[in-house]
Scaffold this motif. Structure first.
Motif, mmCIF file in Angstrom:
data_model
loop_
_atom_site.group_PDB
_atom_site.id
_atom_site.type_symbol
_atom_site.label_atom_id
_atom_site.label_comp_id
_atom_site.label_asym_id
_atom_site.label_seq_id
_atom_site.Cartn_x
_atom_site.Cartn_y
_atom_site.Cartn_z
ATOM 1 N N GLU A 8 -27.068 44.158 -27.706
ATOM 2 C CA GLU A 8 -26.413 43.327 -28.723
ATOM 3 C C GLU A 8 -27.341 43.098 -29.917
ATOM 4 N N THR A 85 -17.716 38.162 -34.060
ATOM 5 C CA THR A 85 -18.444 39.276 -33.464
ATOM 6 C C THR A 85 -17.755 39.716 -32.176
ATOM 7 N N TYR A 86 -18.040 40.937 -31.757
ATOM 8 C CA TYR A 86 -17.413 41.420 -30.518
ATOM 9 C C TYR A 86 -17.850 40.576 -29.324
ATOM 10 N N SER A 87 -19.074 40.059 -29.380
ATOM 11 C CA SER A 87 -19.573 39.227 -28.290
ATOM 12 C C SER A 87 -18.827 37.893 -28.235
ATOM 13 N N THR A 90 -15.303 38.346 -26.984
ATOM 14 C CA THR A 90 -15.323 38.529 -25.531
ATOM 15 C C THR A 90 -15.457 37.188 -24.819
ATOM 16 N N HIS A 123 -16.179 44.124 -24.310
ATOM 17 C CA HIS A 123 -17.193 44.530 -25.286
ATOM 18 C C HIS A 123 -16.800 45.862 -25.919
ATOM 19 N N PHE A 126 -13.513 45.453 -28.106
ATOM 20 C CA PHE A 126 -13.647 44.751 -29.381
ATOM 21 C C PHE A 126 -14.566 45.488 -30.360
ATOM 22 N N LYS A 127 -15.547 46.210 -29.845
ATOM 23 C CA LYS A 127 -16.369 47.037 -30.735
ATOM 24 C C LYS A 127 -15.477 48.031 -31.468
ATOM 25 N N TYR A 129 -12.223 47.863 -31.872
ATOM 26 C CA TYR A 129 -11.247 47.168 -32.713
ATOM 27 C C TYR A 129 -11.862 46.764 -34.053
ATOM 28 N N LEU A 130 -13.056 46.187 -34.015
ATOM 29 C CA LEU A 130 -13.695 45.724 -35.247
ATOM 30 C C LEU A 130 -13.968 46.883 -36.196
ATOM 31 N N LEU A 137 -19.871 45.521 -36.435
ATOM 32 C CA LEU A 137 -19.846 45.066 -35.044
ATOM 33 C C LEU A 137 -20.103 43.571 -34.937
#
Length: 255
Positions: A8, A85-87, A90, A123, A126-127, A129-130, A137
């Motif tokens: 990350e 953020t993807y994090s 999530t 994770h 969404f990575k 998707y973004l 990211l």
């Protein structure tokens, strides 16, 4: 530190963002240099390979999170000035973290997919998707880079020459020292470290300094010598010098 967290952090740096805040790092940071970005991407790839080899990979899971739900959550994050953020996305959908703002924790979508998907599933999801929807990211809307035609200037790639005398070099160094430093407070660690070697590193170029560089380039294209005189990194000298040459080029008249 767990490998997932290390990945990350590296991904944030490779995207030009702070791992802690998601804010974009200054354009002239060493993190925006091509070789540094490639090195970070290589490290990320290797860590992901190690991660895959040390974990039992679950079967591919089909995710049914709707675009409407994701976009609604992104707007919710933005309303409290959180980068989506993807994090964070999530954590939000898995309810694996309690957020600082109650409006997030009380939302109907918070924890909706707890028990349905794994952290690893989301994770990856969404990575993708973004990136597909114009974000970095780390939740920043990607801006198109402005064209930089001066990068094609090959002045510093030509055969090295230097016609500056020792006296002229000493005079140039003295004139640079007279300009002084303005950026001295609240410096980030990487700027402090850079200034150990070049005390003008990450200082804004003044008109006087540009004038001195333009004049010096009439006598030399030796980047190491210019770096020593101007007390800046070679990359900074080359970038500014190329731009000065480009801006000085005559524009052809259309007849």
């Amino acid at each position: 530190m767990k490998i997932d967290r290390a990945i990350e952090i590296l991904e944030a740096l490779a995207s030009g963002c702070s791992p802690q805040t998601g804010e974009l790092i200054e354009n002239d940071s060493v993190l925006n240099e091509r070789d540094v970005i490639r090195a970070l991407e290589k490290a990320i790839s290797e860590l992901e390979r190690i991660n895959r080899s040390t974990e039992n990979q679950p079967q591919k899971t089909e995710l049914n999170i709707t675009k409407e739900e994701i976009d609604k959550t992104i707007k919710l994050f933005q309303s409290v000035e959180y980068n989506p953020t993807y994090s964070r996305l999530t954590h939000f959908f898995l309810k694996s973290k309690e957020f600082e703002f109650p409006i997030l924790n009380s939302n109907e979508l918070y924890g909706k997919y707890f028990g349905y998907y794994t952290k690893q599933d989301l994770h990856k999801f969404f990575k993708h998707y973004l990136i597909e929807n114009g974000y970095s990211l780390h939740g920043k809307v990607k801006k198109e880079r402005k064209p930089q035609p001066w990068k094609d200037i090959d002045f510093f790639q030509k055969d090295k020459f230097n016609n500056l005398t020792e006296k002229a070099i000493e005079q140039l160094k003295n004139k640079i020292n007279e300009i002084g430093i303005l950026k001295t407070e609240d410096l980030s660690e990487y700027i402090v470290n850079a200034r150990v070697r070049h005390f003008r590193a990450y200082e804004s170029w003044t008109d006087k300094e540009k004038e001195l560089l333009e004049k010096a380039m009439e006598y030399t294209n030796d980047l190491e010598l210019l770096s020593e005189c101007f007390q800046r990194g070679i990359g900074s000298i080359e970038s500014c010098g190329k731009r000065l040459i480009y801006e000085k080029k005559p524009v052809a008249n259309n007849v």
